[in-house]
Design a protein around this motif. Structure first.
Motif, PDB file in Angstrom:
ATOM      1  N   LYS A  22      -6.544  10.106   9.355  1.00 31.57           N
ATOM      2  CA  LYS A  22      -6.180   9.742   7.663  1.00 31.57           C
ATOM      3  C   LYS A  22      -7.104   8.476   7.732  1.00 31.57           C
ATOM      4  N   SER A  23      -7.599   7.972   8.623  1.00 29.31           N
ATOM      5  CA  SER A  23      -8.208   6.477   8.577  1.00 29.31           C
ATOM      6  C   SER A  23     -10.238   6.969   7.701  1.00 29.31           C
ATOM      7  N   GLU A  24     -10.210   8.504   8.140  1.00 31.68           N
ATOM      8  CA  GLU A  24     -12.028   8.857   7.364  1.00 31.68           C
ATOM      9  C   GLU A  24     -11.620   8.667   6.365  1.00 31.68           C
ATOM     10  N   PHE A  25     -10.257   9.464   5.918  1.00 35.50           N
ATOM     11  CA  PHE A  25     -10.381   9.927   4.849  1.00 35.50           C
ATOM     12  C   PHE A  25      -9.764   8.204   3.535  1.00 35.50           C
ATOM     13  N   ALA A  26      -9.201   7.479   4.378  1.00 34.04           N
ATOM     14  CA  ALA A  26      -9.232   6.122   3.947  1.00 34.04           C
ATOM     15  C   ALA A  26      -9.864   5.832   3.471  1.00 34.04           C
ATOM     16  N   ARG A  27     -10.955   5.647   4.486  1.00 33.54           N
ATOM     17  CA  ARG A  27     -12.292   4.772   4.373  1.00 33.54           C
ATOM     18  C   ARG A  27     -12.982   5.818   3.088  1.00 33.54           C
ATOM     19  N   MET A  28     -13.073   7.205   2.564  1.00 33.90           N
ATOM     20  CA  MET A  28     -14.180   7.817   2.403  1.00 33.90           C
ATOM     21  C   MET A  28     -13.131   7.360   0.706  1.00 33.90           C
ATOM     22  N   ILE A  29     -12.203   7.323   0.157  1.00 33.80           N
ATOM     23  CA  ILE A  29     -11.546   6.702  -1.202  1.00 33.80           C
ATOM     24  C   ILE A  29     -11.110   5.695  -1.434  1.00 33.80           C
ATOM     25  N   ASP A  30     -12.210   4.518   0.002  1.00 31.32           N
ATOM     26  CA  ASP A  30     -12.213   3.506  -0.529  1.00 31.32           C
ATOM     27  C   ASP A  30     -10.540   2.207  -0.040  1.00 31.32           C
ATOM     28  N   SER A  32      -7.445   0.857   2.456  1.00 32.72           N
ATOM     29  CA  SER A  32      -7.478   0.955   3.530  1.00 32.72           C
ATOM     30  C   SER A  32      -6.090   1.321   4.806  1.00 32.72           C
ATOM     31  N   ILE A  33      -5.735   2.086   5.261  1.00 30.47           N
ATOM     32  CA  ILE A  33      -5.453   2.810   6.470  1.00 30.47           C
ATOM     33  C   ILE A  33      -3.669   2.405   6.210  1.00 30.47           C
ATOM     34  N   GLN A  34      -3.220   1.096   6.266  1.00 32.09           N
ATOM     35  CA  GLN A  34      -2.135   0.911   5.797  1.00 32.09           C
ATOM     36  C   GLN A  34      -1.161   1.440   5.215  1.00 32.09           C
ATOM     37  N   THR A  35      -2.119   1.401   3.248  1.00 30.64           N
ATOM     38  CA  THR A  35      -1.930   1.884   2.248  1.00 30.64           C
ATOM     39  C   THR A  35      -1.936   3.358   1.919  1.00 30.64           C
ATOM     40  N   TYR A  36      -3.130   3.973   2.629  1.00 33.57           N
ATOM     41  CA  TYR A  36      -2.612   5.174   3.021  1.00 33.57           C
ATOM     42  C   TYR A  36      -2.000   6.128   3.106  1.00 33.57           C
ATOM     43  N   ILE A  37      -1.588   5.593   4.636  1.00 38.32           N
ATOM     44  CA  ILE A  37       0.212   6.041   5.402  1.00 38.32           C
ATOM     45  C   ILE A  37       0.978   6.032   3.776  1.00 38.32           C
ATOM     46  N   LYS A  38       1.205   4.312   3.540  1.00 38.68           N
ATOM     47  CA  LYS A  38       2.548   4.386   2.611  1.00 38.68           C
ATOM     48  C   LYS A  38       2.309   5.631   2.119  1.00 38.68           C
ATOM     49  N   TRP A  39       0.997   6.373   1.410  1.00 39.50           N
ATOM     50  CA  TRP A  39       1.369   6.592  -0.293  1.00 39.50           C
ATOM     51  C   TRP A  39       1.373   8.228   0.630  1.00 39.50           C
ATOM     52  N   GLU A  40       0.554   8.654   1.645  1.00 42.61           N
ATOM     53  CA  GLU A  40       0.672  10.102   2.679  1.00 42.61           C
ATOM     54  C   GLU A  40       2.220  10.283   2.727  1.00 42.61           C
ATOM     55  N   ASN A  41       2.948   9.030   3.188  1.00 40.81           N
ATOM     56  CA  ASN A  41       3.981   9.144   3.264  1.00 40.81           C
ATOM     57  C   ASN A  41       5.230   9.015   2.272  1.00 40.81           C
ATOM     58  N   GLU A  42       4.736   9.207   1.304  1.00 41.12           N
ATOM     59  CA  GLU A  42       5.207   8.684   0.626  1.00 41.12           C
ATOM     60  C   GLU A  42       7.003   6.875   0.190  1.00 41.12           C
ATOM     61  N   PRO A  46       0.280   3.723  -5.611  1.00 41.30           N
ATOM     62  CA  PRO A  46      -0.519   2.649  -6.443  1.00 41.30           C
ATOM     63  C   PRO A  46      -0.135   2.305  -7.598  1.00 41.30           C
ATOM     64  N   PRO A  47      -0.714   1.006  -7.966  1.00 43.17           N
ATOM     65  CA  PRO A  47      -0.989   0.943  -9.296  1.00 43.17           C
ATOM     66  C   PRO A  47      -1.858   2.606  -9.832  1.00 43.17           C
ATOM     67  N   LEU A  48      -1.588   1.943 -11.144  1.00 46.00           N
ATOM     68  CA  LEU A  48      -1.865   2.794 -12.178  1.00 46.00           C
ATOM     69  C   LEU A  48      -3.335   2.762 -12.411  1.00 46.00           C
ATOM     70  N   LEU A  49      -4.192   1.695 -12.230  1.00 47.38           N
ATOM     71  CA  LEU A  49      -5.834   1.427 -11.877  1.00 47.38           C
ATOM     72  C   LEU A  49      -5.973   1.726 -10.775  1.00 47.38           C
ATOM     73  N   ILE A  50      -5.845   1.572  -9.802  1.00 46.59           N
ATOM     74  CA  ILE A  50      -6.416   2.132  -8.775  1.00 46.59           C
ATOM     75  C   ILE A  50      -6.218   3.907  -8.257  1.00 46.59           C
ATOM     76  N   ALA A  51      -5.074   4.467  -8.333  1.00 46.62           N
ATOM     77  CA  ALA A  51      -4.313   6.188  -8.604  1.00 46.62           C
ATOM     78  C   ALA A  51      -5.713   6.279  -9.868  1.00 46.62           C
ATOM     79  N   LEU A  52      -6.263   6.007 -10.645  1.00 46.60           N
ATOM     80  CA  LEU A  52      -7.310   6.436 -11.303  1.00 46.60           C
ATOM     81  C   LEU A  52      -8.537   6.143 -10.687  1.00 46.60           C
TER      82      LEU A  52
END
Length: 69
Positions: A22-30, A32-42, A46-52
């Motif tokens: 998860k941390s490698e993928f989070a880095r790839m999409i720039d 943070s790992i904490q944010t990525y985990i929250k998204w993956e766990n639903e 993200p805010p619209l601009l970040i989602a874009l």
């Protein structure tokens, strides 16, 4: 997270990019790992601009990553 939204980041990470970390993928999409985990766990979306930005990095449309059930 808003009711009815689903996140396909885990599926994209594992099936399309074949990245177990998860941390490698989070880095790839720039993101943070904490944010990525929250998204993956639903737990959040993200805010619209970040989602874009994430969608562009993954060569996807936002609705291919986050969508209504």
């Amino acid at each position: 997270m808003s009711k009815g939204f689903k996140c396909k980041l885990k599926e994209i990470r594992l099936k399309e990019y074949m990245i177990d970390s998860k941390s490698e993928f989070a880095r790839m999409i720039d993101i943070s790992i904490q944010t990525y985990i929250k998204w993956e766990n639903e737990e959040s979306t993200p805010p619209l601009l970040i989602a874009l930005k994430v969608a562009k990095k993954l060569n996807k449309r936002v609705e291919e990553i986050w969508h209504l059930e």
